[in-house]
Write a protein that holds these residues in place. Structure first.
Motif, PDB file in Angstrom:
ATOM      1  N   LYS A  21       0.791  -1.237   0.070  1.00  0.00           N
ATOM      2  CA  LYS A  21      -0.020   0.028   0.127  1.00  0.00           C
ATOM      3  C   LYS A  21       1.000   1.264   0.050  1.00  0.00           C
ATOM      4  N   VAL A  22       0.335   2.320  -0.634  1.00  0.00           N
ATOM      5  CA  VAL A  22       1.108   3.511  -0.485  1.00  0.00           C
ATOM      6  C   VAL A  22       0.096   4.549   0.051  1.00  0.00           C
ATOM      7  N   GLU A  23       0.933   5.714   0.549  1.00  0.00           N
ATOM      8  CA  GLU A  23       0.177   6.673   1.392  1.00  0.00           C
ATOM      9  C   GLU A  23       0.168   7.836   0.516  1.00  0.00           C
ATOM     10  N   LEU A  24      -1.151   8.326   0.059  1.00  0.00           N
ATOM     11  CA  LEU A  24      -1.397   9.428  -0.599  1.00  0.00           C
ATOM     12  C   LEU A  24      -1.467  10.615   0.149  1.00  0.00           C
ATOM     13  N   SER A  25      -0.762  11.822  -0.324  1.00  0.00           N
ATOM     14  CA  SER A  25      -0.673  12.888   0.606  1.00  0.00           C
ATOM     15  C   SER A  25      -2.073  13.613   0.746  1.00  0.00           C
ATOM     16  N   LYS A  26      -2.144  13.928   1.929  1.00  0.00           N
ATOM     17  CA  LYS A  26      -3.480  14.598   2.436  1.00  0.00           C
ATOM     18  C   LYS A  26      -3.392  16.081   1.873  1.00  0.00           C
ATOM     19  N   ASP A  27      -2.397  16.745   1.551  1.00  0.00           N
ATOM     20  CA  ASP A  27      -2.590  18.006   1.169  1.00  0.00           C
ATOM     21  C   ASP A  27      -2.684  18.076  -0.390  1.00  0.00           C
ATOM     22  N   VAL A  28      -2.612  16.954  -1.213  1.00  0.00           N
ATOM     23  CA  VAL A  28      -2.786  17.036  -2.638  1.00  0.00           C
ATOM     24  C   VAL A  28      -4.185  16.169  -3.051  1.00  0.00           C
ATOM     25  N   PHE A  29      -4.610  14.804  -2.130  1.00  0.00           N
ATOM     26  CA  PHE A  29      -5.474  13.744  -2.411  1.00  0.00           C
ATOM     27  C   PHE A  29      -6.772  14.251  -1.462  1.00  0.00           C
ATOM     28  N   ALA A  30      -6.814  14.921  -0.627  1.00  0.00           N
ATOM     29  CA  ALA A  30      -7.764  15.116   0.419  1.00  0.00           C
ATOM     30  C   ALA A  30      -7.915  16.499   1.046  1.00  0.00           C
ATOM     31  N   ILE A  31      -8.148  17.532   0.033  1.00  0.00           N
ATOM     32  CA  ILE A  31      -8.259  18.462   0.244  1.00  0.00           C
ATOM     33  C   ILE A  31      -9.729  18.915   0.144  1.00  0.00           C
ATOM     34  N   GLU A  32     -10.320  20.073   0.652  1.00  0.00           N
ATOM     35  CA  GLU A  32     -11.680  20.548   0.170  1.00  0.00           C
ATOM     36  C   GLU A  32     -11.571  21.181  -1.074  1.00  0.00           C
ATOM     37  N   PRO A  33     -12.225  20.355  -2.136  1.00  0.00           N
ATOM     38  CA  PRO A  33     -12.317  21.037  -3.400  1.00  0.00           C
ATOM     39  C   PRO A  33     -12.611  22.298  -3.597  1.00  0.00           C
ATOM     40  N   PHE A  44       0.991   5.529 -11.876  1.00  0.00           N
ATOM     41  CA  PHE A  44       1.867   4.632 -11.916  1.00  0.00           C
ATOM     42  C   PHE A  44       2.637   4.868 -10.465  1.00  0.00           C
ATOM     43  N   GLU A  45       3.123   3.933 -10.000  1.00  0.00           N
ATOM     44  CA  GLU A  45       3.887   4.116  -8.379  1.00  0.00           C
ATOM     45  C   GLU A  45       4.690   5.069  -8.541  1.00  0.00           C
ATOM     46  N   SER A  46       5.578   5.315  -9.342  1.00  0.00           N
ATOM     47  CA  SER A  46       6.665   6.114  -9.701  1.00  0.00           C
ATOM     48  C   SER A  46       6.428   7.511  -9.682  1.00  0.00           C
ATOM     49  N   SER A  47       4.998   7.883 -10.271  1.00  0.00           N
ATOM     50  CA  SER A  47       4.570   8.965 -10.469  1.00  0.00           C
ATOM     51  C   SER A  47       4.144   9.933  -9.252  1.00  0.00           C
ATOM     52  N   LEU A  48       3.790   9.235  -8.049  1.00  0.00           N
ATOM     53  CA  LEU A  48       3.470   9.837  -6.680  1.00  0.00           C
ATOM     54  C   LEU A  48       4.542  10.827  -6.299  1.00  0.00           C
ATOM     55  N   GLU A  49       5.442  10.441  -6.232  1.00  0.00           N
ATOM     56  CA  GLU A  49       6.408  11.512  -5.723  1.00  0.00           C
ATOM     57  C   GLU A  49       6.529  12.857  -6.431  1.00  0.00           C
ATOM     58  N   GLY A  50       6.588  12.663  -7.853  1.00  0.00           N
ATOM     59  CA  GLY A  50       6.554  14.023  -8.620  1.00  0.00           C
ATOM     60  C   GLY A  50       5.318  14.768  -8.528  1.00  0.00           C
ATOM     61  N   ILE A  51       4.366  14.045  -8.476  1.00  0.00           N
ATOM     62  CA  ILE A  51       2.819  14.919  -8.258  1.00  0.00           C
ATOM     63  C   ILE A  51       2.880  15.511  -6.972  1.00  0.00           C
ATOM     64  N   GLU A  52       3.079  14.827  -5.941  1.00  0.00           N
ATOM     65  CA  GLU A  52       3.163  15.437  -4.623  1.00  0.00           C
ATOM     66  C   GLU A  52       4.179  16.692  -4.482  1.00  0.00           C
ATOM     67  N   THR A  53       5.219  16.397  -5.169  1.00  0.00           N
ATOM     68  CA  THR A  53       6.199  17.763  -5.034  1.00  0.00           C
ATOM     69  C   THR A  53       5.698  18.579  -6.096  1.00  0.00           C
ATOM     70  N   ASN A  54       5.398  18.500  -6.951  1.00  0.00           N
ATOM     71  CA  ASN A  54       4.849  19.562  -7.948  1.00  0.00           C
ATOM     72  C   ASN A  54       3.622  20.316  -7.394  1.00  0.00           C
ATOM     73  N   LEU A  55       2.834  19.746  -6.743  1.00  0.00           N
ATOM     74  CA  LEU A  55       1.522  20.223  -6.041  1.00  0.00           C
ATOM     75  C   LEU A  55       1.768  20.874  -4.766  1.00  0.00           C
ATOM     76  N   SER A  56       2.649  20.482  -4.126  1.00  0.00           N
ATOM     77  CA  SER A  56       2.989  20.718  -2.570  1.00  0.00           C
ATOM     78  C   SER A  56       3.579  22.202  -2.397  1.00  0.00           C
ATOM     79  N   LYS A  57       4.022  22.870  -3.531  1.00  0.00           N
ATOM     80  CA  LYS A  57       4.791  23.914  -3.426  1.00  0.00           C
ATOM     81  C   LYS A  57       3.895  25.090  -2.884  1.00  0.00           C
TER      82      LYS A  57
END
Length: 209
Positions: free
Chosen positions: A16-28, A196-209
Motif C-alpha cells: 500500500k502507498v500513502e497518498l498525501s492529504k495535502d494533494v488528495f484529500a483537500i476541500e475541493p 503509476f507508483e513512480s509518479s506519486l512523488e513527482g505529483i506530490e512535489t509539484n503540487l505541494s509547493k
C-alpha cells in the motif's frame, strides 16, 4: 490515505502507498477547477475565424438610389450588410481566447480535481510497467485487467516511457501523460485516473509547493 498497489493483471500486490492529504484529500474548490478547465479549453481554440466586412467586399460604391422619396430606408452602397452579397455586419475577427491564471490557483485546481477523484474512488495506483516494444494489444490487456474498457482513463507516468505511450496512442478515450503534463481538464475528463507508483512523488512535489 492508503491505497493498494495493483499489478499489471489488476491484482493486489499486497503493498500500500500513502497518498498525501495535502494533494488528495483537500476541500475541493469548484471555482478554481472551473477556471482552470475554462482556460485549457480556451487555449485549444485557434481563433482564426474571419468574415468579410463591407470594406473588404468587391462591388460598386455608387449610391444605389436617391436619398429621399423612395419610401424605403436610405442606402449608400450595395456592399452594405443589409443586401445580399454585402459584407457581414459585426462578423468574427481573429482573436486570442487565452487568459492568464496564477500558478497558485492552477495548483489548487489540480489538487481539487485529484481530491474529487479520490472521494469518488476513481484513483488507482499501478506498479510501474514497461513493454519491450510498443504494442496496442498489451495496453488493451492492461485496460481489461483494470476493468477500464469502454471508460475514459488517464494514466500518469513517473518518467517518460515511449513504449507505454505509443501503445496507448491508437486507443480512443485513453491517455498516457507524464506527471509534469498533468492538467485539471485531463483529470476531470477521465472516469478513472491510474497513477503509476513512480509518479506519486513527482505529483506530490509539484503540487505541494
Amino acid at each position: 490515505m492508503k491505497v493498494a498497489v495493483l499489478d499489471i493483471n489488476g491484482k493486489d500486490t499486497g503493498r500500500k502507498v500513502e497518498l498525501s492529504k495535502d494533494v488528495f484529500a483537500i476541500e475541493p474548490n469548484n471555482h478554481a477547477v472551473y477556471l482552470d478547465v475554462k482556460q485549457y479549453l480556451a487555449n485549444q481554440r485557434q481563433g482564426t475565424h474571419k468574415a468579410k466586412e463591407r470594406a473588404e467586399i468587391t462591388g460598386s460604391t455608387r449610391k444605389i438610389k436617391k436619398q429621399k422619396g423612395t419610401g424605403t430606408a436610405r442606402a449608400g452602397s450595395i456592399k452594405s450588410g443589409v443586401f445580399k452579397g454585402g459584407g457581414r455586419m459585426f462578423g468574427p475577427r481573429p482573436r486570442n481566447y487565452g487568459f492568464k491564471l496564477n500558478k497558485s490557483l492552477k495548483r489548487l485546481a489540480r489538487k481539487s480535481a485529484l481530491s474529487m477523484k479520490a472521494n469518488e474512488k476513481a484513483i488507482t495506483v499501478l506498479e510501474d510497467i514497461n513493454f519491450e516494444t510498443p504494442k496496442t494489444k498489451e495496453f488493451k490487456a492492461v485496460l481489461k485487467a483494470l476493468n477500464l474498457e469502454g471508460k475514459k482513463s488517464l494514466f500518469v507516468l513517473g518518467a517518460s516511457n515511449n513504449n507505454v505511450y505509443l501503445s496507448s496512442r491508437n486507443l480512443q478515450g485513453h491517455e498516457v501523460v507524464n506527471n509534469s503534463e498533468l492538467s485539471t481538464y485531463r483529470i476531470v475528463n477521465a472516469n478513472q485516473v491510474v497513477l503509476f507508483e513512480s509518479s506519486l512523488e513527482g505529483i506530490e512535489t509539484n503540487l505541494s509547493k
